[in-house]
Design an enzyme around this catalytic site. Structure first.
Site, short mmCIF file in Angstrom:
data_model
loop_
_atom_site.label_atom_id
_atom_site.label_comp_id
_atom_site.label_asym_id
_atom_site.label_seq_id
_atom_site.Cartn_x
_atom_site.Cartn_y
_atom_site.Cartn_z
N HIS A 113 -42.21 -8.73 -13.97
CA HIS A 113 -42.34 -9.09 -12.55
C HIS A 113 -40.98 -9.04 -11.87
O HIS A 113 -39.94 -9.32 -12.48
CB HIS A 113 -43.04 -10.44 -12.35
N GLU A 155 -45.24 -13.38 -9.05
CA GLU A 155 -45.68 -14.00 -10.30
C GLU A 155 -45.38 -15.49 -10.31
O GLU A 155 -46.17 -16.29 -10.83
CB GLU A 155 -44.97 -13.32 -11.48
#
Length: 526
Positions: A338, A384
């Site tokens: 991420h 995330e």
């Protein structure tokens, strides 16, 4: 990582300091797990003298059980002889991957690329231009590295919270500044801030027993969750305290170790629908302990707290690129990380390193002319840290294609040591992973394969979609020293260990993408 919180299974491992260890004697494990629905179990810690001793059942909610076991691979060759032979045929390829990453042209490449990235794009907070600029930077690198179908996909309504002004101080019995970090998307105090008496609780049981004392005061929770687990948000006491009249919540940082370093995290791990949102922040471990000692002596504590941050939402983007498979291009192996971070540190361990394990891994394969049968799709998720929002959006918009995703890999537990792999799927997958680690050898990794049914990462979303999942385990037990703090910088990164993680991740993704045998869907009970 989010550990992170929502997170994840974090199986943290301290193995002594040398890769020469060939047994699991005196290994210490600790974990941090949460899921998107805030059914969180964090901070499992145990010490075992053998792999057989490790079999944990942890209640994650009234209906869910968190399970973590060391994978037993002793019967793999006899159970799956043809598969074992096929994986063994990759030994030469594995040796070439190790040589080029540890001693060849890619030696030091992960450190070099990662350091340049995080030095230029440090605070990649959801909803900020810094994050969007970082995504564009990596997209250009992907094109230069030979990816095809490089594109971004919009993710709407991600949090766009910005830390503006946060201040806390003990006023009585003795003035002292408190180092705090407001949790992401926290409610603000009203100007000019709160000046209120504080009550301190050392456990959830303590809070429940003294709930009536919080009305009109600031609640200080010097605990995580059950058994004072530092990373747990089950039984965190937020709803109990706020419904009883607490005006603000100050929690002990989610840290296994502290050098006066408060941790960042998201407020919606604590906020509950139907319960008022009050200001919420993390204290350093040291200050939380200090307040507990003062309170235990019967002294009245008055705290000044002022939080004035900006809340909002914006759109962000996932970043996708493919290395197209030579025989089965429609079948996909997702290799993910991420791009977003919190606004402290550089996000090197969480999760910048995963970006470059993915990008450089495909570069290693191209340099060796290893083009796998299946497509390797690098997917770099946004948001995330707020609960795996980017991967959730991807799965929702690609729902009809999920049957073509054979396995999803994500590195989101740091690379402080090349410890091994964590997975959830069929036994065959565990057997393959174990054999890959053995082929890589002890100069590259510890060889530990752990099976877990929940994670505190985007892999949770892929599990829910029925996709087998694999995580790199890069924790040596120090991950939560740095995690979500100002200390998550390149100074905590070791270039040789990054090379080892790159070798492990590249060999794993290549073999899974190239096997004639297709990884079966579904998850074995364990």
């Amino acid at each position: 990582m989010s550990i992170s919180w929502t997170v994840y299974l974090l199986v943290c491992i301290i193995v002594s300091n040398s890769f020469a260890h060939k047994s699991l004697e005196d290994i210490k494990y600790s974990g941090a797990l949460t899921d998107l629905n805030h059914r969180v179990t964090h901070g499992l810690q145990w010490k075992t003298k053998s792999a057989q001793d490790l079999s944990v059942l942890t209640k994650n909610s009234s209906e869910d059980l968190m399970r973590v076991v060391v994978f037993n691979a002793t019967q793999c060759p006899s159970l799956f002889p043809s598969l074992h032979s096929e994986v063994a045929s990759y030994q030469k390829a594995v040796d070439q991957i190790v040589a080029t990453t540890l001693n060849g042209i890619f030696k030091g490449a992960t450190f070099g690329n990662l350091s340049e990235f995080v030095d230029n794009f440090s605070n990649r907070l959801s909803g900020t231009q810094e994050l969007e600029d970082a995504i564009d930077y990596v997209a250009n690198q992907m094109r230069n590295f030979g990816y095809v179908n490089v594109h971004t996909e919009k993710v709407r309504n991600v949090p766009a919270w910005k830390r503006v002004f946060e201040e806390a101080q003990i006023l009585t019995p003795k003035r002292k500044d408190l180092s705090i970090l407001g949790l992401g998307s926290t409610a603000n105090t009203l100007p000019p801030g709160l000046v209120k008496e504080a009550v301190v609780f050392n456990s959830y049981t303590d809070l429940i027993a003294n709930q009536s004392k919080v009305r009109g005061k600031i609640a200080v929770c010097n605990f995580g969750g059950p058994s004072s687990s530092p990373l747990d948000t089950i039984d965190n006491g937020y709803a109990d305290a706020v419904t009883s009249g607490a005006l603000a919540m100050l929690y002990r940082s989610a840290a296994s170790f502290s050098l006066y370093s408060p941790h960042a995290r998201r407020a919606n791990l604590y906020y509950i629908e139907g319960v008022k949102k009050v200001p919420i922040a993390y204290l350093t471990v040291e200050d939380a302990d200090l307040l507990s000692r003062i309170y235990a002596r019967g002294e009245k504590i008055t705290i000044y707290l002022n939080i004035n941050d900006i809340n909002g939402t914006k759109s962000s983007r996932n970043l996708i690129g493919d290395i197209v498979g030579r025989e089965k291009p429609e079948e996909v192996i997702v290799v993910a990380g991420h791009t977003d971070t919190w606004d402290v540190g550089q996000g090197a361990q969480d999760d910048g390193f995963a970006i470059y394990l993915a990008l450089l891994g495909t570069n290693v394969l191209k340099s060796l002319n290893f083009i796998p049968r299946r497509t390797i799709r690098t997917a770099l998720w946004t948001a995330e840290e707020y609960g795996y929002l980017g991967s959730a959006a991807y799965i929702k918009s690609h729902r009809s294609e999920m049957d073509k995703v054979k396995v999803a890999l994500e590195a989101d537990y740091g690379c402080l040591a090349s410890t091994g792999l964590i997975f959830n799927g069929k036994k065959k997958l565990g057997c393959v992973l174990n054999q890959i680690l053995q082929m890589l050898g002890t100069s590259v990794n510890y060889g530990l394969v752990v099976q877990a049914n929940m994670y505190s990462s985007d892999l949770n979303n892929f599990e829910d979609a029925g996709v087998p999942v694999v995580s790199l385990n890069g924790d040596d037990g120090r991950y939560f020293y740095f995690h979500h703090t100002h200390a998550d910088t390149m100074t905590a990164v070791n270039t040789s260990i990054l090379d080892q993680c790159l070798a492990t991740w590249t060999a794993t993704s290549y073999i899974l993408a190239d096997l004639k045998y297709s990884i079966p869907r579904g998850f074995d009970k364990f």
